[in-house]
Design a protein around this motif. Structure first.
Motif, PDB file in Angstrom:
ATOM      1  N   MET A   1       0.842  -1.188   0.000  1.00 38.94           N
ATOM      2  CA  MET A   1       0.000   0.000   0.000  1.00 38.94           C
ATOM      3  C   MET A   1       0.889   1.255   0.000  1.00 38.94           C
ATOM      4  SD  MET A   1      -1.351   2.515   2.261  1.00 38.94           S
ATOM      5  CE  MET A   1      -1.398   1.837   3.902  1.00 38.94           C
ATOM      6  N   LEU A   2       0.461   2.246  -0.765  1.00 41.60           N
ATOM      7  CA  LEU A   2       1.174   3.512  -0.840  1.00 41.60           C
ATOM      8  C   LEU A   2       0.449   4.532   0.027  1.00 41.60           C
ATOM      9  CD1 LEU A   2       3.334   5.388  -2.187  1.00 41.60           C
ATOM     10  CD2 LEU A   2       1.618   5.870  -3.956  1.00 41.60           C
ATOM     11  N   LEU A   3       1.185   5.182   0.912  1.00 39.05           N
ATOM     12  CA  LEU A   3       0.645   6.281   1.694  1.00 39.05           C
ATOM     13  C   LEU A   3       1.001   7.580   0.978  1.00 39.05           C
ATOM     14  CD1 LEU A   3      -0.544   7.757   4.132  1.00 39.05           C
ATOM     15  CD2 LEU A   3       1.614   7.360   5.341  1.00 39.05           C
ATOM     16  N   ALA A   4      -0.025   8.298   0.503  1.00 36.81           N
ATOM     17  CA  ALA A   4       0.172   9.583  -0.171  1.00 36.81           C
ATOM     18  C   ALA A   4      -0.288  10.683   0.773  1.00 36.81           C
ATOM     19  CB  ALA A   4      -0.617   9.629  -1.474  1.00 36.81           C
ATOM     20  N   VAL A   5       0.523  11.720   0.910  1.00 35.62           N
ATOM     21  CA  VAL A   5       0.252  12.772   1.888  1.00 35.62           C
ATOM     22  C   VAL A   5       0.255  14.137   1.199  1.00 35.62           C
ATOM     23  CG1 VAL A   5       0.943  13.800   4.079  1.00 35.62           C
ATOM     24  CG2 VAL A   5       1.432  11.376   3.636  1.00 35.62           C
ATOM     25  N   TYR A  55      -5.191  -1.563   8.236  1.00 30.44           N
ATOM     26  CA  TYR A  55      -3.775  -1.743   7.901  1.00 30.44           C
ATOM     27  C   TYR A  55      -2.917  -1.658   9.160  1.00 30.44           C
ATOM     28  CZ  TYR A  55      -4.972  -0.819   2.966  1.00 30.44           C
ATOM     29  OH  TYR A  55      -5.500  -0.869   1.716  1.00 30.44           O
ATOM     30  N   SER A  56      -1.702  -2.122   9.031  1.00 29.58           N
ATOM     31  CA  SER A  56      -0.686  -1.931  10.049  1.00 29.58           C
ATOM     32  C   SER A  56       0.491  -1.221   9.405  1.00 29.58           C
ATOM     33  CB  SER A  56      -0.232  -3.281  10.616  1.00 29.58           C
ATOM     34  OG  SER A  56       0.467  -4.030   9.625  1.00 29.58           O
ATOM     35  N   PRO A  57       1.412  -0.645  10.185  1.00 24.44           N
ATOM     36  CA  PRO A  57       2.565   0.043   9.591  1.00 24.44           C
ATOM     37  C   PRO A  57       3.356  -0.816   8.616  1.00 24.44           C
ATOM     38  CG  PRO A  57       2.393   0.605  11.893  1.00 24.44           C
ATOM     39  CD  PRO A  57       1.350  -0.456  11.646  1.00 24.44           C
ATOM     40  N   SER A  58       3.408  -2.120   8.844  1.00 27.23           N
ATOM     41  CA  SER A  58       4.169  -3.003   7.953  1.00 27.23           C
ATOM     42  C   SER A  58       3.523  -3.151   6.581  1.00 27.23           C
ATOM     43  CB  SER A  58       4.334  -4.385   8.588  1.00 27.23           C
ATOM     44  OG  SER A  58       3.062  -4.992   8.806  1.00 27.23           O
ATOM     45  N   ASP A  59       2.246  -2.754   6.443  1.00 25.87           N
ATOM     46  CA  ASP A  59       1.561  -2.832   5.146  1.00 25.87           C
ATOM     47  C   ASP A  59       1.949  -1.685   4.219  1.00 25.87           C
ATOM     48  OD1 ASP A  59       0.019  -5.161   5.686  1.00 25.87           O
ATOM     49  OD2 ASP A  59      -1.361  -3.937   6.894  1.00 25.87           O
ATOM     50  N   VAL A  60       2.565  -0.645   4.763  1.00 24.69           N
ATOM     51  CA  VAL A  60       2.918   0.530   3.950  1.00 24.69           C
ATOM     52  C   VAL A  60       4.205   0.223   3.185  1.00 24.69           C
ATOM     53  CG1 VAL A  60       3.446   2.982   3.942  1.00 24.69           C
ATOM     54  CG2 VAL A  60       1.829   2.060   5.637  1.00 24.69           C
ATOM     55  N   ALA A  78      10.028  13.154   9.922  1.00 26.37           N
ATOM     56  CA  ALA A  78      10.618  12.362  11.001  1.00 26.37           C
ATOM     57  C   ALA A  78       9.647  11.306  11.508  1.00 26.37           C
ATOM     58  CB  ALA A  78      11.053  13.280  12.141  1.00 26.37           C
ATOM     59  N   SER A  79       8.346  11.636  11.518  1.00 21.28           N
ATOM     60  CA  SER A  79       7.354  10.663  11.978  1.00 21.28           C
ATOM     61  C   SER A  79       7.269   9.472  11.035  1.00 21.28           C
ATOM     62  CB  SER A  79       5.977  11.325  12.108  1.00 21.28           C
ATOM     63  OG  SER A  79       5.379  11.558  10.848  1.00 21.28           O
ATOM     64  N   ILE A  80       7.413   9.713   9.729  1.00 23.28           N
ATOM     65  CA  ILE A  80       7.373   8.625   8.748  1.00 23.28           C
ATOM     66  C   ILE A  80       8.584   7.713   8.928  1.00 23.28           C
ATOM     67  CG2 ILE A  80       7.399   8.062   6.287  1.00 23.28           C
ATOM     68  CD1 ILE A  80       4.783   9.294   7.230  1.00 23.28           C
ATOM     69  N   VAL A  81       9.731   8.314   9.122  1.00 19.68           N
ATOM     70  CA  VAL A  81      10.959   7.525   9.318  1.00 19.68           C
ATOM     71  C   VAL A  81      10.870   6.714  10.611  1.00 19.68           C
ATOM     72  CG1 VAL A  81      13.444   7.660   9.692  1.00 19.68           C
ATOM     73  CG2 VAL A  81      12.360   9.146   7.985  1.00 19.68           C
ATOM     74  N   LYS A  82      10.384   7.346  11.676  1.00 16.65           N
ATOM     75  CA  LYS A  82      10.368   6.699  12.993  1.00 16.65           C
ATOM     76  C   LYS A  82       9.314   5.607  13.096  1.00 16.65           C
ATOM     77  CE  LYS A  82      10.094   7.817  17.931  1.00 16.65           C
ATOM     78  NZ  LYS A  82      10.014   8.924  18.925  1.00 16.65           N
ATOM     79  N   PHE A  83       8.114   5.865  12.613  1.00 14.43           N
ATOM     80  CA  PHE A  83       7.007   4.935  12.816  1.00 14.43           C
ATOM     81  C   PHE A  83       6.822   3.938  11.676  1.00 14.43           C
ATOM     82  CE2 PHE A  83       6.139   8.073  15.970  1.00 14.43           C
ATOM     83  CZ  PHE A  83       5.394   7.442  16.957  1.00 14.43           C
ATOM     84  N   LEU A  84       7.249   4.308  10.463  1.00 13.03           N
ATOM     85  CA  LEU A  84       7.073   3.407   9.321  1.00 13.03           C
ATOM     86  C   LEU A  84       8.391   2.869   8.785  1.00 13.03           C
ATOM     87  CD1 LEU A  84       4.288   5.317   7.318  1.00 13.03           C
ATOM     88  CD2 LEU A  84       4.010   3.574   9.098  1.00 13.03           C
TER      89      LEU A  84
END
Length: 258
Positions: A1-5, A55-60, A78-84
């Motif tokens: 899955m792609l997270l688009a922001v 979803y879970s973070p591992s699905d991204v 930083a949140s994307i790097v830390k949590f995903l």
């Protein structure tokens, strides 16, 4: 899955895109844009929204971000790097988009407008006038060959409304909504009717001016949260697509897959 922001001046909008070509929208969520959010706060919200969509973070698989608010980027990235555990792709110089920007200084074009135009051109074709109704209102013309040739920027209706009640002593803050009638009989209704019809008239006049100055027909593709109010009150808007920027981000991502 792609997270688009999409990091905008008013909201940060998250889009979860799935499928072979990331063309299936599985959910969208909004966060109020605040520069003082920490990376942990953003990360908590992102993981909660993922869970709400199953979803879970591992699905991204990956993350792509378009932003017009530089001061938010450090914490959010930083949140994307830390949590995903992902270094996100950022729409900016060096990114392949599939379209050209034929302007005096292409680098000054907003990344959100660029993503909108990519979404419009590769979803609906060209020529097209792409209108985004957000904190600011923008119109950008994309020709039949996929070149952005001109643009227009003005205030959004909520921005204009805020100026009205912030700069007057007795006018209250009102909800931005379509009025029942222009024949208002109280201050609240008068403000709502005035804001709505003045803005609608500006939209139509702007589109007609583009029609006068462009040699040939084009479709008008509208997007942005506030565009929903106007799409049924004018026949000058051909398509309203609230997910246009995410379609553009999916297209850009496909051209830059890492």
């Amino acid at each position: 899955m792609l997270l688009a922001v999409d990091i905008g001046n008013t909201n940060i909008v998250l889009g979860f895109l799935d499928g072979d070509h990331k063309e299936q929208m599985r959910g969208t969520y909004r966060i109020t844009t605040k520069a003082n959010h920490t990376s942990d706060e953003y990360g908590l919200m992102i993981t909660e929204f993922l869970a709400m969509s199953g979803y879970s973070p591992s699905d991204v698989q990956d993350v792509i971000i378009v932003s017009v608010v530089p001061k938010v980027m450090h914490s959010f990235r930083a949140s994307i790097v830390k949590f995903l555990g992902i270094d996100p792709m950022i729409v900016g110089p060096g990114i392949k988009t599939g379209i050209n920007v034929v302007m005096d200084n292409p680098k000054t074009m907003g990344a959100d407008c660029l993503a909108d135009c990519v979404g419009a051109y590769f979803t609906y074709g060209g020529p097209a006038l792409v209108a985004d109704f957000g904190t600011a209102t923008t119109f950008n013309y994309v020709d039949s060959k996929g070149s952005i040739r001109s643009g227009l920027i003005t205030t959004g209706i909520r921005t204009a409304a805020a100026a009205l009640w912030n700069e007057t002593a007795q006018l209250p803050e009102v909800e931005i909504t379509r009025p029942k009638s222009i024949l208002a009989k109280n201050t609240k209704d008068a403000m709502q009717a005035g804001l709505y019809y003045n803005f609608l008239g500006g939209i139509e006049r702007t589109i007609r001016q583009f029609q006068q100055e462009i040699d040939g027909e084009f479709r008008v593709i509208a997007t942005g949260g506030l565009g929903r109010m106007f799409k049924d009150d004018t026949d000058l808007i051909d398509v309203y697509d609230p997910d246009l920027i995410f379609k553009g981000l999916a297209s850009i991502y496909a051209r830059n897959t890492r």
